[in-house]
Design a protein around this motif. Sequence first.
Motif, mmCIF file in Angstrom:
data_model
loop_
_atom_site.group_PDB
_atom_site.id
_atom_site.type_symbol
_atom_site.label_atom_id
_atom_site.label_comp_id
_atom_site.label_asym_id
_atom_site.label_seq_id
_atom_site.Cartn_x
_atom_site.Cartn_y
_atom_site.Cartn_z
ATOM 1 N N UNK A 68 10.300 39.349 2.097
ATOM 2 C CA UNK A 68 11.096 38.531 3.012
ATOM 3 C C UNK A 68 10.640 37.080 2.987
ATOM 4 N N UNK A 69 9.337 36.855 2.935
ATOM 5 C CA UNK A 69 8.809 35.496 2.860
ATOM 6 C C UNK A 69 9.300 34.814 1.580
ATOM 7 N N UNK A 70 9.237 35.530 0.469
ATOM 8 C CA UNK A 70 9.695 34.962 -0.800
ATOM 9 C C UNK A 70 11.172 34.598 -0.737
ATOM 10 N N UNK A 71 11.949 35.452 -0.106
ATOM 11 C CA UNK A 71 13.382 35.179 0.022
ATOM 12 C C UNK A 71 13.636 33.895 0.806
ATOM 13 N N UNK A 72 12.743 33.596 1.748
ATOM 14 C CA UNK A 72 12.869 32.393 2.570
ATOM 15 C C UNK A 72 12.211 31.161 1.932
ATOM 16 N N UNK A 73 11.667 31.337 0.730
ATOM 17 C CA UNK A 73 10.987 30.223 0.084
ATOM 18 C C UNK A 73 9.680 29.877 0.754
ATOM 19 N N UNK A 74 9.047 30.878 1.335
ATOM 20 C CA UNK A 74 7.785 30.700 2.046
ATOM 21 C C UNK A 74 6.698 31.454 1.293
ATOM 22 N N UNK A 75 5.555 30.820 1.131
ATOM 23 C CA UNK A 75 4.447 31.464 0.432
ATOM 24 C C UNK A 75 3.676 32.380 1.371
ATOM 25 N N UNK A 76 3.140 33.446 0.807
ATOM 26 C CA UNK A 76 2.373 34.418 1.580
ATOM 27 C C UNK A 76 1.346 35.069 0.679
ATOM 28 N N UNK A 77 0.214 35.427 1.257
ATOM 29 C CA UNK A 77 -0.877 36.007 0.484
ATOM 30 C C UNK A 77 -1.356 37.298 1.132
ATOM 31 N N UNK A 78 -1.236 38.442 0.446
ATOM 32 C CA UNK A 78 -1.801 39.681 0.985
ATOM 33 C C UNK A 78 -3.310 39.661 0.823
ATOM 34 N N UNK A 79 -4.030 40.025 1.873
ATOM 35 C CA UNK A 79 -5.493 39.934 1.844
ATOM 36 C C UNK A 79 -6.152 41.194 2.388
ATOM 37 N N UNK A 80 -7.063 41.748 1.592
ATOM 38 C CA UNK A 80 -7.995 42.763 2.076
ATOM 39 C C UNK A 80 -9.404 42.195 2.175
ATOM 40 N N UNK A 81 -9.558 40.955 1.752
ATOM 41 C CA UNK A 81 -10.877 40.327 1.711
ATOM 42 C C UNK A 81 -11.322 39.798 3.060
ATOM 43 N N UNK A 82 -11.712 40.709 3.929
ATOM 44 C CA UNK A 82 -12.256 40.336 5.229
ATOM 45 C C UNK A 82 -13.071 41.515 5.746
#
Length: 210
Positions: free
Chosen positions: A144-158
């Motif tokens: 959905x973020x990509x469709x809106x032209x918005x960048x997003x990063x999935x993170x397990x690094x925490x």
Amino acid sequence: MTLINHLNWRYATKRMTGEQVPQEKIDYILEATRLSASSMGLQPYTVLVVEDKELRTQIQKVAYNQPQIVEASHLLIFAAWDKVTEADVDAYMQNIAEVRQIPVESLADFKGSLMNSVVNRTQEQQYEWAARQTYIALGTALAAAAEQGVDATPMEGFAPDALDELLNLKEKGLRSVTLMPIGYRNTEADFLATAKKVRREKEQLFVKLA
């Protein structure tokens, strides 16, 4: 643009500009996440939306100081239910009955199935099942973020335990599973911004069974 075009455009953004994402785009991403698939439709998780910069700075400390946490516009935290109770199932049955305008008693068999396959497991099994559901929602949010032209990063690094303590998630019956900063790519600071997408070829990934 098609979904394939949007997915070719997106990548796990490493640096963001700090620019605010318009609220209507955030709302779109959240609504897509709400509508995401979930096993039996139960949605055994909560998505925490963090915009406050000071709080995100604290979260960054338990996320190995990854810059996207504070450079993003918003941070989504996907947190699974620590356990699934009969009360949770009853609330879900009541919601179905109200939305579909049917007697809640007509859902007795469905409730029984949920009780047998989820509630009657150990608490750790319940959590592991719930945690897997969050990844389905995460995938929908990324698309959905990509469709809106918005960048997003999935993170397990925490550090989940540290984040749970910081946000008092245990008291809320939640355990953090994954993070998703939302914002706009910094093409000057992110070495991957112009890199070609690398994925396995379809002949390697897909196996057609006779």
